[in-house]
Design a protein around this motif. Structure first.
Motif, mmCIF file in Angstrom:
data_model
loop_
_atom_site.group_PDB
_atom_site.id
_atom_site.type_symbol
_atom_site.label_atom_id
_atom_site.label_comp_id
_atom_site.label_asym_id
_atom_site.label_seq_id
_atom_site.Cartn_x
_atom_site.Cartn_y
_atom_site.Cartn_z
ATOM 1 N N ASN A 222 0.806 -1.219 0.000
ATOM 2 C CA ASN A 222 0.000 0.000 0.000
ATOM 3 C C ASN A 222 0.845 1.278 0.000
ATOM 4 O O ASN A 222 0.317 2.371 0.070
ATOM 5 C CB ASN A 222 -1.005 0.001 1.155
ATOM 6 N N GLY A 223 2.175 1.146 -0.055
ATOM 7 C CA GLY A 223 3.057 2.302 -0.177
ATOM 8 C C GLY A 223 3.332 3.038 1.119
ATOM 9 O O GLY A 223 3.903 4.124 1.094
ATOM 10 N N SER A 224 2.981 2.481 2.250
ATOM 11 C CA SER A 224 3.205 3.180 3.512
ATOM 12 C C SER A 224 4.514 2.783 4.204
ATOM 13 O O SER A 224 4.831 3.314 5.258
ATOM 14 C CB SER A 224 2.030 2.917 4.476
ATOM 15 N N TYR A 225 5.278 1.891 3.597
ATOM 16 C CA TYR A 225 6.552 1.460 4.193
ATOM 17 C C TYR A 225 7.577 2.568 4.035
ATOM 18 O O TYR A 225 7.833 3.048 2.932
ATOM 19 C CB TYR A 225 7.045 0.165 3.532
ATOM 20 N N LYS A 226 8.146 3.013 5.142
ATOM 21 C CA LYS A 226 9.125 4.093 5.126
ATOM 22 C C LYS A 226 10.519 3.537 5.397
ATOM 23 O O LYS A 226 10.722 2.752 6.320
ATOM 24 C CB LYS A 226 8.806 5.135 6.204
ATOM 25 N N ILE A 227 11.468 3.963 4.595
ATOM 26 C CA ILE A 227 12.865 3.560 4.765
ATOM 27 C C ILE A 227 13.597 4.715 5.436
ATOM 28 O O ILE A 227 13.513 5.863 4.987
ATOM 29 C CB ILE A 227 13.505 3.214 3.418
ATOM 30 N N ASN A 228 14.315 4.409 6.506
ATOM 31 C CA ASN A 228 15.081 5.419 7.232
ATOM 32 C C ASN A 228 16.565 5.166 6.955
ATOM 33 O O ASN A 228 17.201 4.352 7.617
ATOM 34 C CB ASN A 228 14.782 5.331 8.729
ATOM 35 N N PRO A 229 17.146 5.870 5.975
ATOM 36 C CA PRO A 229 18.539 5.612 5.612
ATOM 37 C C PRO A 229 19.523 5.910 6.738
ATOM 38 O O PRO A 229 20.558 5.258 6.854
ATOM 39 C CB PRO A 229 18.786 6.513 4.404
#
Length: 100
Positions: free
Chosen positions: A77-84
């Motif tokens: 659903n596109g809500s996955y956030k990547i924290n570099p």
């Protein structure tokens, strides 16, 4: 000088085992007598704790299916956030641990 290695290690270990488990016969004795030996193992507190942790880990599932499903849904659903920044920090920490 050279020696041929012919698998005699197993035979040597077997002979050691026989030598350990028998006593040299006295001059008038007909047969060797077995030696009575009792082995014992005593574990430290740390070893006992490690065994308990190992039992717990072996009973736990290898994959957390609920976490996998949550990540799968977030990706879909596109809500996955990547924290570099978090990824980089953890990679550097791992690198420091490996270097000792």
């Amino acid at each position: 000088m050279s020696q041929k290695i012919d698998g005699g290690i197993a035979a040597a270990a077997q002979l050691r085992s026989v030598a350990i488990n028998t006593k040299v016969a006295a001059a008038g004795d007909a047969k060797p007598k077995p030696i009575e030996a009792a082995d014992s193992v005593r574990l430290t507190g740390e070893a006992t704790q490690l065994q308990a942790v190992q039992r717990e880990l072996s009973a736990a599932p290898a994959i957390d299916q609920a976490r996998v499903q949550a990540v799968r849904e977030a990706l879909e659903n596109g809500s996955y956030k990547i924290n570099p920044d978090a990824i980089a920090t953890r990679m550097l920490g791992l690198d420091q641990q490996l270097q000792g």
